[in-house]
Design a protein around this motif. Structure first.
Motif, PDB file in Angstrom:
ATOM      1  N   LEU A 110       0.530  -1.276  -0.044  1.00  0.00           N
ATOM      2  CA  LEU A 110       0.006   0.297   0.295  1.00  0.00           C
ATOM      3  C   LEU A 110       0.788   0.848  -0.356  1.00  0.00           C
ATOM      4  O   LEU A 110       0.058   2.158  -0.886  1.00  0.00           O
ATOM      5  N   LEU A 130      -9.788   3.638   0.367  1.00  0.00           N
ATOM      6  CA  LEU A 130      -9.575   2.300   0.138  1.00  0.00           C
ATOM      7  C   LEU A 130     -11.027   1.467  -0.262  1.00  0.00           C
ATOM      8  O   LEU A 130     -11.412   1.413   0.444  1.00  0.00           O
ATOM      9  N   ASP A 133     -12.744  -0.913   1.971  1.00  0.00           N
ATOM     10  CA  ASP A 133     -13.540  -0.439   3.072  1.00  0.00           C
ATOM     11  C   ASP A 133     -14.773   0.755   2.429  1.00  0.00           C
ATOM     12  O   ASP A 133     -14.500   1.798   2.257  1.00  0.00           O
ATOM     13  N   LYS A 170      -5.513  -8.530  10.959  1.00  0.00           N
ATOM     14  CA  LYS A 170      -5.824  -7.910   9.795  1.00  0.00           C
ATOM     15  C   LYS A 170      -5.619  -6.189   9.033  1.00  0.00           C
ATOM     16  O   LYS A 170      -5.664  -5.821   8.366  1.00  0.00           O
ATOM     17  N   TYR A 171      -4.863  -5.499  10.655  1.00  0.00           N
ATOM     18  CA  TYR A 171      -4.871  -4.229  10.732  1.00  0.00           C
ATOM     19  C   TYR A 171      -3.750  -3.386  10.690  1.00  0.00           C
ATOM     20  O   TYR A 171      -3.176  -4.275  11.374  1.00  0.00           O
ATOM     21  N   GLY A 172      -3.491  -2.078  10.959  1.00  0.00           N
ATOM     22  CA  GLY A 172      -2.698  -1.376  11.219  1.00  0.00           C
ATOM     23  C   GLY A 172      -3.115  -0.547  12.675  1.00  0.00           C
ATOM     24  O   GLY A 172      -4.556  -0.667  12.638  1.00  0.00           O
ATOM     25  N   GLU A 191       1.852  -2.941  11.955  1.00  0.00           N
ATOM     26  CA  GLU A 191       1.278  -2.596  10.838  1.00  0.00           C
ATOM     27  C   GLU A 191       1.094  -4.149  10.878  1.00  0.00           C
ATOM     28  O   GLU A 191       1.432  -5.411  11.170  1.00  0.00           O
ATOM     29  N   LYS A 192      -0.549  -5.152  11.149  1.00  0.00           N
ATOM     30  CA  LYS A 192      -0.571  -5.927  11.228  1.00  0.00           C
ATOM     31  C   LYS A 192      -0.282  -7.405  12.245  1.00  0.00           C
ATOM     32  O   LYS A 192       0.378  -8.312  12.334  1.00  0.00           O
ATOM     33  N   ILE A 204      -6.707   0.876  12.170  1.00  0.00           N
ATOM     34  CA  ILE A 204      -7.175   1.475  11.023  1.00  0.00           C
ATOM     35  C   ILE A 204      -8.074   1.009  10.256  1.00  0.00           C
ATOM     36  O   ILE A 204      -7.552  -0.056   9.144  1.00  0.00           O
ATOM     37  N   ILE A 205      -8.967   1.801   9.174  1.00  0.00           N
ATOM     38  CA  ILE A 205     -10.111   1.700   8.302  1.00  0.00           C
ATOM     39  C   ILE A 205      -9.415   2.449   7.157  1.00  0.00           C
ATOM     40  O   ILE A 205      -7.883   3.683   7.069  1.00  0.00           O
ATOM     41  N   GLY A 206      -9.507   2.383   5.766  1.00  0.00           N
ATOM     42  CA  GLY A 206      -9.076   2.749   4.900  1.00  0.00           C
ATOM     43  C   GLY A 206      -9.284   4.238   4.095  1.00  0.00           C
ATOM     44  O   GLY A 206     -10.140   4.486   3.290  1.00  0.00           O
ATOM     45  N   TYR A 208      -7.843   7.995   4.938  1.00  0.00           N
ATOM     46  CA  TYR A 208      -6.108   8.694   5.683  1.00  0.00           C
ATOM     47  C   TYR A 208      -6.466  10.197   5.037  1.00  0.00           C
ATOM     48  O   TYR A 208      -6.826  10.243   3.834  1.00  0.00           O
ATOM     49  N   GLN A 230       4.914  -0.501   3.620  1.00  0.00           N
ATOM     50  CA  GLN A 230       3.786  -0.542   4.491  1.00  0.00           C
ATOM     51  C   GLN A 230       3.690   1.334   4.311  1.00  0.00           C
ATOM     52  O   GLN A 230       4.630   2.094   5.087  1.00  0.00           O
ATOM     53  N   THR A 232       1.421   2.669   7.109  1.00  0.00           N
ATOM     54  CA  THR A 232       1.798   2.055   8.543  1.00  0.00           C
ATOM     55  C   THR A 232       2.855   2.210   8.875  1.00  0.00           C
ATOM     56  O   THR A 232       2.706   3.680   9.996  1.00  0.00           O
ATOM     57  N   ARG A 253     -18.758   0.697   9.055  1.00  0.00           N
ATOM     58  CA  ARG A 253     -17.384   0.071   7.698  1.00  0.00           C
ATOM     59  C   ARG A 253     -17.758  -1.140   7.640  1.00  0.00           C
ATOM     60  O   ARG A 253     -17.962  -1.541   8.645  1.00  0.00           O
TER      61      ARG A 253
HETATM   62  C1  G1P Z   1      -4.676  -1.964   4.593  1.00  0.00           C
HETATM   63  C2  G1P Z   1      -3.380  -0.960   5.077  1.00  0.00           C
HETATM   64  C3  G1P Z   1      -4.167  -1.552   7.144  1.00  0.00           C
HETATM   65  C4  G1P Z   1      -5.115  -0.919   7.443  1.00  0.00           C
HETATM   66  C5  G1P Z   1      -6.153  -1.816   5.965  1.00  0.00           C
HETATM   67  C6  G1P Z   1      -7.236  -0.768   6.607  1.00  0.00           C
HETATM   68  O1  G1P Z   1      -4.405  -3.029   5.226  1.00  0.00           O
HETATM   69  O2  G1P Z   1      -2.577  -1.987   5.050  1.00  0.00           O
HETATM   70  O3  G1P Z   1      -3.128  -0.855   8.150  1.00  0.00           O
HETATM   71  O4  G1P Z   1      -5.820  -1.640   8.631  1.00  0.00           O
HETATM   72  O5  G1P Z   1      -5.628  -1.176   4.871  1.00  0.00           O
HETATM   73  O6  G1P Z   1      -8.441  -1.373   5.739  1.00  0.00           O
HETATM   74  P1  G1P Z   1      -5.045  -4.136   4.412  1.00  0.00           P
HETATM   75  O7  G1P Z   1      -6.465  -4.599   3.913  1.00  0.00           O
HETATM   76  O8  G1P Z   1      -4.763  -3.676   2.242  1.00  0.00           O
HETATM   77  O9  G1P Z   1      -3.946  -5.662   3.599  1.00  0.00           O
END
Ligand code: G1P
Length: 274
Positions: A110, A130, A133, A170-172, A191-192, A204-206, A208, A230, A232, A253
């Motif tokens: 990303l 993103l 989301d 799954k997330y930052g 990150e994750k 964090i969700i998509g 920013y 990343q 993040t 979301r």
């Molecule tokens: C990305 C980011 C992550 C964030 C997430 C939100 O991850 O790297 O930090 O929490 O989007 O949807 P991905 O879902 O693309 O793996």
């Protein structure tokens, strides 16, 4: 610098979780009801006052460009019929903003996708959505809420929500000091992380808002989780100087990157129709 006008949409990923649907169709074009995910994102950006959509695509993503364009043959076919109304929303989108595209040649994460978009953004603050989301709110949309905050604080802002700690991989995930109920000054972000290493349950969700200095940081950011660059990790560098806020947004979301989230979103928007 004044307020945010541009929104970057990283849209180069393979969408492997939706194969075979995403074999020939970009995942951003999968519809929730009759509207592609990416169009929801673009409408959220327009609602937030943005007028320039910068899309980072990859191979096999041409349908995105065709979608945000006029289809003369189709327009001609349905002109003056009842079906014309189906195109009202997308026509509005096309007349209310401009689209520019660049391709990410290699999928390096990303952060790398966002850096690829520098050519479309230049030296100004910008938003990132993103599209998988999918967010919805009765009042201001999530991005509109964030733009208001940006106008006050003029720094990077990430949208966050509380998750079950088991979901942290799954997330930052962020940690920091609460300035009020919904705003956190970020001091750490990972990150994750494995649940045992997660600094909190705030993810964090998509959505920013980034200041252009992020590009210089991204250029220096080494591959992190999963061998990818990343966002993040880049944001953590700015957070060390107190330049990143996390915002607990108002609204819903849906993780449309997963089949469960996608079905939930479909159900939610379908129920909203009645
Ligand atoms: C990305 C980011 C992550 C964030 C997430 C939100 O991850 O790297 O930090 O929490 O989007 O949807 P991905 O879902 O693309 O793996």
């Amino acid at each position: 610098m004044n307020t945010i006008k541009k929104c970057l949409f990283p849209a180069a990923g393979y969408g492997t979780r939706f194969l075979p649907a995403t074999k020939a169709i970009p995942k951003e074009m999968l519809p929730v009801l009759t509207k592609p995910l990416l169009q929801y994102g673009v409408e959220e950006a327009i609602e937030a006052g943005l007028n320039t959509m910068a899309i980072v695509t990859g191979r096999g993503k041409r349908a995105i460009e065709d979608h945000f364009d006029i289809s003369y043959e189709l327009e001609h076919q349905i002109k003056d019929t009842a079906k014309e109304s189906y195109l009202t929303e997308i026509r509005k989108v096309i007349t209310n903003c401009t689209f520019s595209y660049t391709r990410q040649i290699e999928m390096k994460g990303l952060g790398h996708a966002i850096l690829t978009g520098e050519t479309l953004i230049g030296e100004e603050p910008f938003a990132v959505i993103l599209a998988d989301d999918l967010c919805d709110n009765e009042g201001d949309g999530v991005l509109a809420q964030m733009v208001k905050l940006y106008n006050e604080y003029k720094c990077c802002i990430v949208a966050v929500e509380e998750i079950a700690k088991e979901e942290s991989s799954k997330y930052g995930v962020i940690a920091g000091d609460f300035l009020n109920n919904s705003l956190v000054k970020v001091t750490d972000m990972v990150e994750k992380p494995d649940p045992k290493d997660a600094p909190s349950n705030i993810a964090i969700i998509g959505r920013y808002i980034l200041t252009p200095e992020i590009f210089d940081v991204l250029r220096e950011t080494k591959p992190g989780k999963g061998g990818e660059i990343q966002i993040t990790d880049a944001l953590l560098e700015l957070a060390k100087d107190g330049k990143v806020l996390a915002y607990k947004f108002q609204g819903k979301r849906f993780d449309c990157g997963s089949v469960d989230g996608f079905v939930e979103a479909t159900q939610y928007f379908y129920n909203k129709l009645s």
